[in-house]
Design a protein around this motif. Structure first.
Motif, PDB file in Angstrom:
ATOM      1  N   ARG A   1      36.624 -32.956  39.949  1.00  0.00           N
ATOM      2  CA  ARG A   1      36.074 -33.140  41.459  1.00  0.00           C
ATOM      3  C   ARG A   1      35.406 -31.781  41.876  1.00  0.00           C
ATOM      4  O   ARG A   1      35.838 -30.716  41.350  1.00  0.00           O
ATOM      5  N   ASP A   2      34.840 -31.989  42.911  1.00  0.00           N
ATOM      6  CA  ASP A   2      34.247 -30.696  43.872  1.00  0.00           C
ATOM      7  C   ASP A   2      35.590 -29.932  44.085  1.00  0.00           C
ATOM      8  O   ASP A   2      36.559 -30.209  44.377  1.00  0.00           O
ATOM      9  N   SER A   3      35.273 -28.702  44.125  1.00  0.00           N
ATOM     10  CA  SER A   3      36.106 -27.547  44.538  1.00  0.00           C
ATOM     11  C   SER A   3      35.333 -26.182  44.940  1.00  0.00           C
ATOM     12  O   SER A   3      34.359 -25.876  44.576  1.00  0.00           O
ATOM     13  N   VAL A   4      36.112 -25.786  45.939  1.00  0.00           N
ATOM     14  CA  VAL A   4      35.560 -24.535  46.497  1.00  0.00           C
ATOM     15  C   VAL A   4      36.152 -23.491  45.919  1.00  0.00           C
ATOM     16  O   VAL A   4      35.705 -22.143  45.944  1.00  0.00           O
ATOM     17  N   TRP A   5      37.076 -23.589  44.914  1.00  0.00           N
ATOM     18  CA  TRP A   5      37.678 -22.299  44.088  1.00  0.00           C
ATOM     19  C   TRP A   5      36.625 -21.638  43.341  1.00  0.00           C
ATOM     20  O   TRP A   5      36.863 -20.194  43.485  1.00  0.00           O
ATOM     21  N   PRO A   6      35.886 -22.273  42.674  1.00  0.00           N
ATOM     22  CA  PRO A   6      34.814 -21.522  41.862  1.00  0.00           C
ATOM     23  C   PRO A   6      34.160 -20.444  42.698  1.00  0.00           C
ATOM     24  O   PRO A   6      33.816 -19.385  42.256  1.00  0.00           O
ATOM     25  N   PHE A   7      33.910 -20.829  43.812  1.00  0.00           N
ATOM     26  CA  PHE A   7      33.135 -19.904  45.084  1.00  0.00           C
ATOM     27  C   PHE A   7      34.005 -19.006  45.328  1.00  0.00           C
ATOM     28  O   PHE A   7      33.579 -17.629  45.050  1.00  0.00           O
ATOM     29  N   TRP A   8      35.422 -19.018  45.587  1.00  0.00           N
ATOM     30  CA  TRP A   8      36.272 -17.967  45.947  1.00  0.00           C
ATOM     31  C   TRP A   8      36.105 -16.987  44.618  1.00  0.00           C
ATOM     32  O   TRP A   8      36.294 -15.757  44.707  1.00  0.00           O
ATOM     33  N   ALA A   9      36.521 -17.724  43.502  1.00  0.00           N
ATOM     34  CA  ALA A   9      36.631 -16.903  42.312  1.00  0.00           C
ATOM     35  C   ALA A   9      35.603 -16.069  42.290  1.00  0.00           C
ATOM     36  O   ALA A   9      35.621 -14.826  41.833  1.00  0.00           O
ATOM     37  N   ALA A  10      34.405 -16.484  42.546  1.00  0.00           N
ATOM     38  CA  ALA A  10      32.976 -15.627  42.300  1.00  0.00           C
ATOM     39  C   ALA A  10      33.189 -14.683  43.150  1.00  0.00           C
ATOM     40  O   ALA A  10      32.648 -13.351  42.887  1.00  0.00           O
ATOM     41  N   ILE A  11      33.412 -14.777  44.423  1.00  0.00           N
ATOM     42  CA  ILE A  11      33.489 -13.794  45.347  1.00  0.00           C
ATOM     43  C   ILE A  11      34.412 -12.659  45.036  1.00  0.00           C
ATOM     44  O   ILE A  11      34.263 -11.444  44.924  1.00  0.00           O
ATOM     45  N   ALA A  12      35.775 -13.027  44.387  1.00  0.00           N
ATOM     46  CA  ALA A  12      36.633 -12.013  44.030  1.00  0.00           C
ATOM     47  C   ALA A  12      36.370 -11.270  42.762  1.00  0.00           C
ATOM     48  O   ALA A  12      36.543 -10.062  42.972  1.00  0.00           O
ATOM     49  N   THR A  13      35.403 -12.082  41.790  1.00  0.00           N
ATOM     50  CA  THR A  13      34.995 -11.201  40.630  1.00  0.00           C
ATOM     51  C   THR A  13      33.828 -10.432  41.305  1.00  0.00           C
ATOM     52  O   THR A  13      33.816  -9.095  40.752  1.00  0.00           O
ATOM     53  N   SER A  14      32.965 -10.730  42.185  1.00  0.00           N
ATOM     54  CA  SER A  14      31.936  -9.763  42.643  1.00  0.00           C
ATOM     55  C   SER A  14      32.609  -8.336  43.129  1.00  0.00           C
ATOM     56  O   SER A  14      32.197  -7.456  42.993  1.00  0.00           O
ATOM     57  N   ILE A  15      33.494  -8.506  44.094  1.00  0.00           N
ATOM     58  CA  ILE A  15      34.147  -7.648  44.787  1.00  0.00           C
ATOM     59  C   ILE A  15      34.761  -6.914  43.677  1.00  0.00           C
ATOM     60  O   ILE A  15      34.601  -5.394  43.519  1.00  0.00           O
ATOM     61  N   MET A  16      35.483  -7.259  42.409  1.00  0.00           N
ATOM     62  CA  MET A  16      36.075  -6.429  41.826  1.00  0.00           C
ATOM     63  C   MET A  16      34.826  -5.495  40.907  1.00  0.00           C
ATOM     64  O   MET A  16      34.992  -4.277  40.657  1.00  0.00           O
ATOM     65  N   LEU A  17      33.742  -6.322  40.633  1.00  0.00           N
ATOM     66  CA  LEU A  17      32.780  -5.691  39.587  1.00  0.00           C
ATOM     67  C   LEU A  17      32.342  -4.439  40.607  1.00  0.00           C
ATOM     68  O   LEU A  17      31.994  -3.407  40.056  1.00  0.00           O
ATOM     69  N   ILE A  18      31.728  -4.809  41.744  1.00  0.00           N
ATOM     70  CA  ILE A  18      30.955  -3.838  42.450  1.00  0.00           C
ATOM     71  C   ILE A  18      31.875  -2.678  42.830  1.00  0.00           C
ATOM     72  O   ILE A  18      31.609  -1.485  42.794  1.00  0.00           O
ATOM     73  N   TRP A  19      32.915  -2.826  43.120  1.00  0.00           N
ATOM     74  CA  TRP A  19      33.990  -1.977  43.599  1.00  0.00           C
ATOM     75  C   TRP A  19      34.308  -0.794  42.117  1.00  0.00           C
ATOM     76  O   TRP A  19      34.460   0.445  42.416  1.00  0.00           O
ATOM     77  N   SER A  20      34.223  -1.717  40.836  1.00  0.00           N
ATOM     78  CA  SER A  20      34.583  -0.815  39.947  1.00  0.00           C
ATOM     79  C   SER A  20      33.296   0.062  39.629  1.00  0.00           C
ATOM     80  O   SER A  20      33.616   1.037  38.624  1.00  0.00           O
ATOM     81  N   ILE A  21      32.289   0.018  40.386  1.00  0.00           N
ATOM     82  CA  ILE A  21      31.383   1.134  39.951  1.00  0.00           C
ATOM     83  C   ILE A  21      31.687   2.464  40.677  1.00  0.00           C
ATOM     84  O   ILE A  21      31.579   3.332  40.290  1.00  0.00           O
ATOM     85  N   PHE A  22      32.692   2.165  41.754  1.00  0.00           N
ATOM     86  CA  PHE A  22      33.022   3.600  42.337  1.00  0.00           C
ATOM     87  C   PHE A  22      34.638   4.067  41.867  1.00  0.00           C
ATOM     88  O   PHE A  22      34.831   5.125  42.158  1.00  0.00           O
ATOM     89  N   SER A  23      35.289   2.972  41.742  1.00  0.00           N
ATOM     90  CA  SER A  23      36.741   3.316  41.203  1.00  0.00           C
ATOM     91  C   SER A  23      37.222   2.558  40.266  1.00  0.00           C
ATOM     92  O   SER A  23      37.159   1.384  40.111  1.00  0.00           O
ATOM     93  N   PRO A  24      38.005   3.369  39.053  1.00  0.00           N
ATOM     94  CA  PRO A  24      38.468   2.515  38.033  1.00  0.00           C
ATOM     95  C   PRO A  24      39.817   1.911  38.453  1.00  0.00           C
ATOM     96  O   PRO A  24      39.933   0.864  37.737  1.00  0.00           O
ATOM     97  N   TRP A  25      40.355   1.894  39.751  1.00  0.00           N
ATOM     98  CA  TRP A  25      41.414   1.242  40.133  1.00  0.00           C
ATOM     99  C   TRP A  25      40.993  -0.072  40.559  1.00  0.00           C
ATOM    100  O   TRP A  25      41.822  -0.835  40.604  1.00  0.00           O
ATOM    101  N   ALA A  26      39.764  -0.353  40.781  1.00  0.00           N
ATOM    102  CA  ALA A  26      39.160  -1.710  41.183  1.00  0.00           C
ATOM    103  C   ALA A  26      39.511  -2.619  40.006  1.00  0.00           C
ATOM    104  O   ALA A  26      39.761  -3.819  40.566  1.00  0.00           O
ATOM    105  N   ILE A  27      39.645  -2.259  38.715  1.00  0.00           N
ATOM    106  CA  ILE A  27      40.187  -3.168  37.727  1.00  0.00           C
ATOM    107  C   ILE A  27      41.258  -3.783  37.938  1.00  0.00           C
ATOM    108  O   ILE A  27      41.844  -4.889  37.684  1.00  0.00           O
ATOM    109  N   VAL A  28      42.251  -2.792  38.268  1.00  0.00           N
ATOM    110  CA  VAL A  28      43.765  -3.311  38.453  1.00  0.00           C
ATOM    111  C   VAL A  28      43.907  -4.206  39.834  1.00  0.00           C
ATOM    112  O   VAL A  28      44.191  -5.345  39.823  1.00  0.00           O
ATOM    113  N   TRP A  29      43.428  -3.607  40.969  1.00  0.00           N
ATOM    114  CA  TRP A  29      43.525  -3.994  42.222  1.00  0.00           C
ATOM    115  C   TRP A  29      42.788  -5.338  42.390  1.00  0.00           C
ATOM    116  O   TRP A  29      43.080  -6.567  42.771  1.00  0.00           O
ATOM    117  N   GLY A  30      41.539  -5.148  41.980  1.00  0.00           N
ATOM    118  CA  GLY A  30      40.456  -6.359  41.964  1.00  0.00           C
ATOM    119  C   GLY A  30      41.007  -7.630  41.214  1.00  0.00           C
ATOM    120  O   GLY A  30      40.363  -8.562  41.565  1.00  0.00           O
TER     121      GLY A  30
END
Ligand code: HEA
Ligand code: HEA
Ligand code: CUA
Ligand SMILES: [Cu+2]
Lengths: 330, 637, 200
Positions: free
Chosen positions: B586-615
């Motif tokens: 069924r429909d779900s908003v979780w994919p959207f949140w997962a994409a947001i979380a992934t985007s934050i991690m990926l963009i953050w990781s341009i600046f710091s390797p720790w993004a991989i861990v915390w993100g």
């Protein structure tokens, strides 16, 4: 081969001839070979295209009255036609593969060269090193090389920063200069002339302004040029030029440029020992005149934004003196 | 299994059509609120978003192309400076390849494949939603960086060392690399969905030899994505590592190698162009028979050609590196393998010609674009064969000759079929026809404008004009042709403008289309236009390659699926024999949140390797939310 | 179009197992993607090796102890893994619960050993391309262990809730076991590459 030249697009293609930097304006041994391969391949492909187009037009326009009388035999006839076309395709591409194989073999650089030039490309100019067994006899120049006509010149290609590509289309195909590796290319000009070339691999901000010139001349002129290049920079007498020289040594210039016979021995920029004898400055950017030298020295960053020569603040007089000195270094 | 429970559940067996539609609609339709839209997992909804977004990127990329053409129209123009120009051509190339061409083809697959194989939704619909959001984030990242003047400026293949830690200043190359990660992630997700949809969700009876050609091409494309994209993911990650934490992959001073980059890039990059091209030929093979009202000639050879292209694609990457100083043997091998691609390409061309010959062409807009495709793609393919020759390429590599080649194959070979496809499937997607008159206008403008723009580039290339130069000097003999090209680009532009106007007008005011306006043969034309959320009232049963051309106006269907949960059929790989009924999430908003979380991690990781861990922590949380069972009917077994 | 029912599917199961399950196919496709990535990493390793005059460059080959222990451990974990998968197939809730707890431990133990593998390479990631590639391979594989571990932990929790006794969950357990087998099998060539190729 050249009979196909009547067709319009091919004519258009061939009208590529005659430019100052054109693969079809071939004057080097290699370039001539490549040009005949290019014409052969283009002509073959052109014929293929025409045939496909004729079939297309026929398929779209043919009259279709009655039709579909015997679907089975129709199907068989089409199958035969399609299979035949596939077989022809296989044949043609084999032919083209073999043609390019033999062309490459014809370019074999293994033969002993008559002389060797080392090229070090950098952002965004060319350093040329004419090596000699006797180190005192070797010399550097920039953005312009002279070679004797009819001699096989081996060019050893290196890069000191990013990837560049050495390309003088009238003489030979291109070859990359790759940090950490060395490539070679053999040039042999069949006719005297000035051949323009240009860096062909994107190398950053001023990739567009990274030209070079190959001047092919008869053996005698070449030898004269080479021995002139081996000499040290001229010792000036005129007061303006003397002042220019002093300025050159006192300002940052000497930190980046070498003028043999003086204390200037920087290596960041081109060797200027005989800058006055070159046809252009700043990798083909400007014709070499006193005026353009002054313009360049006054503001290299406007003329060639981002290049590695900074603006050195100079008064109008100083500028005149320095450019007079540069101009005198024939 | 729980067969006894079946009796208690509602199935479609004894319902009349209207009541069945009502019940299915209740189960399958999404909510219309804002969050309902965010949560949507219907493949048609996602695909529509994907297609519209990709076309927005086409417009943006086209604007960049126009900017370049203005700058190049005359020697030493000062419309754009060197730095900006370098950003612009990099943006144009990256945007067109990664944000337009690949996504739009995948989007067409997401829309059409489930309809054409006769199922109710794509496999893993939530992954599908996730992939769209990730793609969108990647596009936004790239364009925001452009607005901030920190867009990548190293070309769409970002060769090291220019993009490496030493010469690529700022975060520009990192933005490029991370945009790649975003788009490849979304492409891989779509590829997985397509593979599973095609292999496991085909309508009963649609055995391998009855799969529509478009679906075949999408399947091959998906496998090519799966094999090729890891290379670029590996590459973009190692580039960021080199730049951020000092690994030495591409540093020759420490045992790394700059050519390693090129091998990895083109091992992906060459298949990439067939990722764009294969769906396009699939569209041609689907559209062309409809407009001659005759099945395609040579179904089997065309399928073999598609597969052969996909396989061969991995054996010729070095033809992009012919001037790096290769050993002789490698040169010959890659020349031969590159030219060999002409055989599967030829097989398809010949089969299309045969189909045209044997049928009766109906000159509607889609067919015009298909014919335009044949004319221009053969030119582009033949110039491809030319540059596949090492000595030929020594002269034209990195010149406008290559620029001409790849626009001929990309626009002539992929965008033409795509536009044909839009004209063709627009009625299905929106329920409305596009205008035939505007269609003819846009075809002629685009066809003429395209050829006038790109043909002269061949000549420029032979005349020695390198690509990626922001200007040239007046003494070079290139000014005239460049001006001509730039003016012709205006014709091309106006052709696209007519096309977009037609789309916008027809969307709201087009003539109603009905179920099957072109009298086509494949299953997507068996339901109303636009299709209901559940696609098929009952899953069709297929007993021929062209199910709608069987001469009967009755569609054989399967009955017995439940209506109280989202249910579809799973069938066997080869024969497509039904194996199970399966629920579709069924429909779900979780994919959207997962994409947001992934985007934050990926963009953050341009600046710091720790993004991989915390993100990773928010990503894990959103994924758990996504997969945690909710105890609803879809969870029964 | 009028519809003509010709097939009744109401007798089919409500959920497919094994190759009738889309999730199984999805897992396989993901394994194909990740398998390509591992294959590529190995190709890069050999490419760099072919360029280097010595391999490994200026450092001794990696110490075998931690890596070999980990390999043995991973191989041993295949036994409980296969058992869990079988129990899941037989829908034995109790055994599956125990099995998943055991498999969670089997996921944690290699991580502990992995910590010692990095120093055993005698090279840092930023010292040379050799260091970069071995660290990357180790890192890539570690990520796979961690993802599967998290998956196992979540599944273990699930099996203790009311959602546990459900064919779907058993299917998930089987797919998870399949994935763990992949993580183990993928390690073998990587292990050979990192630890034994430098000794050739
Ligand atoms: C849709 C995209 C697409 C397609 C389909 C192709 C198709 C082909 N391409 Fe192209 N190519 C690109 C996109 C594409 N290319 C891009 C984007 C680049 C540049 C990247 C960059 O540098 O930025 C590129 C660059 C490129 C190069 C590198 C050039 C260089 O950088 O110097 C080469 C070299 O071999 C090449 C070859 C080929 C060949 C042999 C085909 C073949 O598949 C063509 C086969 C088709 C035919 C041959 C026509 C149909 C056949 C017949 C009618 C039968 C009769 C034919 C014969 C008898 C020959 N391409
Ligand atoms: C599918 C891919 C694709 C497409 C469609 C295009 C389309 C075009 N490209 Fe592209 N191009 C590439 C892929 C593509 N290109 C790639 C990969 C490169 C290499 C980059 C690199 O070197 O790194 C390249 C490089 C490239 C160059 C070389 C730059 C250089 O080396 O310096 C040039 C130069 O002329 C050019 C021109 C054009 C033009 C004129 C179009 C035209 O077709 C554009 C047509 C116009 C539009 C599509 C816009 C339509 C918009 C409207 C009508 C607005 C409507 C408005 C509303 C609805 C609000 N391109
Ligand atoms: Cu040097 Cu381009
Ligand atoms: Cu290619």
């Amino acid at each position: 081969m050249k009979t196909a030249a009547i067709s319009l697009p091919l004519l258009l293609l061939l009208s590529g001839c005659g430019g100052v930097q054109s693969a079809l304006d071939a004057h080097g041994q290699t370039a001539i070979l490549l040009k005949s391969l290019i014409i052969f391949v283009v002509a073959t492909c052109f014929v293929v295209w025409i045939i496909v187009m004729l079939v297309l037009i026929w398929s779209l326009m043919r009259r279709r009255d009655g039709q579909a009388a015997d679907d089975r035999s129709l199907h068989r006839r089409i199958t035969i036609a399609v299979s035949g076309a596939v077989a022809a395709t296989a044949l043609i591409i084999s032919g083209l593969t073999i043609a390019s194989f033999y062309t490459t073999r014809g370019l074999d650089p293994a033969r002993d060269p008559d002389m060797t030039i080392r090229v070090r490309a950098q952002q965004w100019w060319w350093q040329f090193i004419y090596e000699d067994a006797d180190p005192a006899q070797s010399f550097h120049t920039a953005n312009e090389i002279h070679i004797p006509v009819g001699k096989a010149v081996r060019v050893r290609l290196e890069s000191s920063d990013v990837i560049h590509s050495f390309w003088v289309p009238s003489l030979a195909g291109k070859q990359d200069l790759i940090p950490g590796r060395e490539n070679v290319l053999t040039l042999r000009a069949e006719r005297p002339g000035v051949y323009r070339g240009q860096c062909a691999e994107f190398c950053g901000l001023q990739h567009s302004h990274m030209a070079l010139f190959v001047i092919a001349e008869d053996e005698e002129s070449y030898r004269q040029w080479a021995s002139a290049q081996r000499k040290e920079g001229l010792q000036p007498r005129e007061p303006e030029i003397v002042a220019g020289k002093a300025l050159f040594m006192a300002r940052q210039c000497a930190a980046c440029h070498t003028i043999r016979g003086t204390e200037a021995s920087g290596t960041t920029g081109p060797d200027l020992t005989h800058i006055g004898s070159r046809h252009t400055i700043a990798a083909g950017l400007l014709e070499n005149t006193r005026g353009s030298l002054a313009a360049w020295i006054a503001d290299p960053q406007t003329l060639k934004p981002g290049n590695n020569m900074p603006i050195v603040p100079l008064s109008a007089d100083e500028l005149r003196q320095i450019s007079a000195y540069m101009d005198s270094l024939k | 299994m729980t067969t006894e429970r079946r009796s208690s559940a509602a199935t479609d067996v004894d319902l009349d059509d209207a009541e069945l539609d009502r019940q299915l609609d209740r189960t399958w339709a999404g909510r219309t609120s804002f969050w309902g839209a965010i949560a949507a997992v219907d493949h048609k909804v996602i695909a529509r978003r994907y297609i519209v977004t990709a076309f927005v990127f086409l417009i943006l990329g086209g604007m960049l192309a126009l900017a370049m053409r203005i700058q190049l129209a005359q020697p030493e123009a000062r419309f754009i400076n060197a730095d900006r120009y370098n950003q612009i051509f990099t943006m144009h190339g990256s945007n067109m390849m990664f944000l337009f061409a690949v996504p739009v083809m995948e989007a067409m697959a997401v829309y059409l494949v489930p309809l054409m194989v006769g199922t109710r939704n794509i496999a893993f619909p939530r992954l599908n939603a996730f992939s769209y959001w990730v793609f969108l984030a990647g596009g936004i990242l790239l364009w925001i960086s452009f607005a901030l003047d920190t867009a990548p400026d190293v070309g769409w293949f970002a060769y090291v060392p220019l993009s490496g830690p030493e010469y690529g200043s700022g975060k520009r190359a990192d933005v490029w690399a991370q945009m790649i990660t975003f788009t490849e992630l979304s492409a891989l997700a779509v590829a997985v969905e397509i593979v599973v949809t095609v292999l496991k969700q085909r309508a009963p009876g649609m055995s391998l030899d009855r799969i529509p050609l478009l679906v075949w091409s999408m399947l091959v494309m998906a496998f090519v994505v799966i094999m090729a994209m890891p290379a670029i993911m590996f590459e973009s990650s190692t580039l960021i590592m080199d730049r951020l934490v000092g690994t030495q992959f591409y540093n020759p001073a420490e045992g790394g190698d700059v050519l390693l980059w090129q091998h990895l890039f083109w091992f992906f990059g060459h298949p990439e162009v067939y990722i764009i091209f294969l769906p396009a030929v699939g569209m041609v093979s689907t559209i062309l028979p409809t407009f001659v009202q005759r099945p395609i000639f040579g179904y089997l050879p065309v399928v073999m050609a598609l597969i052969a292209t996909g396989v061969l694609a991995f054996g010729l990457w070095v033809h992009h590196m012919f001037v790096i100083g290769l050993p002789r043997l490698a040169e010959s091998f890659f020349t031969a393998s590159s030219m060999a691609i002409a055989i599967p390409a030829g097989v398809q061309i010949f089969c299309w010609l045969a189909t045209l010959w044997a049928g009766r062409p109906i000159f509607k807009t889609p067919l015009l674009f298909v014919i335009g495709f044949i004319i221009t793609f053969v030119i582009g393919g033949l110039t491809g064969v030319m540059v596949a020759s090492v000595p030929f390429d020594a002269q034209v590599h990195d010149t406008y000759f290559v620029v001409a080649h790849f626009h001929y194959v990309l626009i002539g070979g992929a965008v033409f079929p795509l536009i044909a496809g839009i004209y063709y499937w627009f009625p299905k997607m929106t329920g409305r026809m596009m205008s035939e008159r505007l269609g003819q206008w846009s075809f002629w403008l685009i066809f003429v404008g395209f050829n006038l723009t790109f043909f002269p580039m061949h000549i420029l290339g032979l005349q020695g004009m390198p690509r990626r130069i922001y200007t040239y000097q007046p003494e070079m003999p290139w000014g005239g042709l460049n001006l001509f090209i730039s003016l012709s680009a205006v014709i091309l532009f106006s052709g696209f403008l007519v096309f977009f106007i037609d789309v916008a007008r027809s969307w709201s005011a087009g003539r109603p289309a009905g179920q099957n306006p072109w009298n086509a043969s494949t299953l997507e034309w068996a339901m109303n236009s636009p299709p209901p959320p559940y696609n098929f009232r009952r899953i069709p049963v297929v007993d021929a390659r062209d199910p709608l051309w069987c001469g009967s106006d009755e569609l054989p269907v399967a009955s017995g699926l439940r209506t109280d949960r989202r249910e579809l059929l799973i069938s066997s790989v080869v024969e497509a024999l039904p194996e199970a009924r399966e629920s579709s999430p069924r429909d779900s908003v979780w994919p959207f949140w997962a994409a947001i979380a992934t985007s934050i991690m990926l963009i953050w990781s341009i600046f710091s390797p720790w993004a991989i861990v915390w993100g990773s922590i928010p990503i894990a949380i959103t994924l758990i939310g996504w997969f945690w069972p909710k105890g609803i009917a879809e969870d029964e077994s | 179009m009028k519809e003509q029912p010709v097939l009744d599917v109401s007798k089919l199961p409500l959920h497919g197992m094994g190759i009738a399950s889309p999730a199984w196919w999805g897992t396989c496709t993901f394994m194909l993607i990740e398998g390509s990535a591992f294959g590529l990493a190995i190709a890069v390793y050999f490419y760099l090796m072919s360029l280097a005059p010595h391999w490994p460059p200026d450092v001794p080959p990696p110490d075998l102890f931690a890596g070999t222990c980990l390999t043995v451990l991973l191989l041993a974990s295949v036994v409980p893994n296969v058992l869990v998968s079988r129990w899941a197939q037989q829908r034995k809730l109790g055994k599956v619960r125990i099995g998943l707890v055991v498999m969670s431990l089997c996921g944690i133990a290699p991580l502990a050993l992995r910590i010692f593998e990095f120093p055993a390479q005698h090279v840092n990631w930023d010292e040379s391309a050799y260091g970069s590639i071995v660290w990357t391979i180790l890192g890539l594989h570690t990520v796979h262990i961690i993802t599967d571990l998290i998956d196992t932990l979540v599944l273990a929790c699930l099996m203790f809730t009311r959602h546990g006794d459900n064919t779907r969950r058993y299917g998930d357990v089987e797919d998870n076991a399949l994935y763990w087998n992949f993580v183990v099998i993928a390690w073998l060539p990587l292990y050979a590459c990192i630890y034994w190729v430098p000794r050739l």
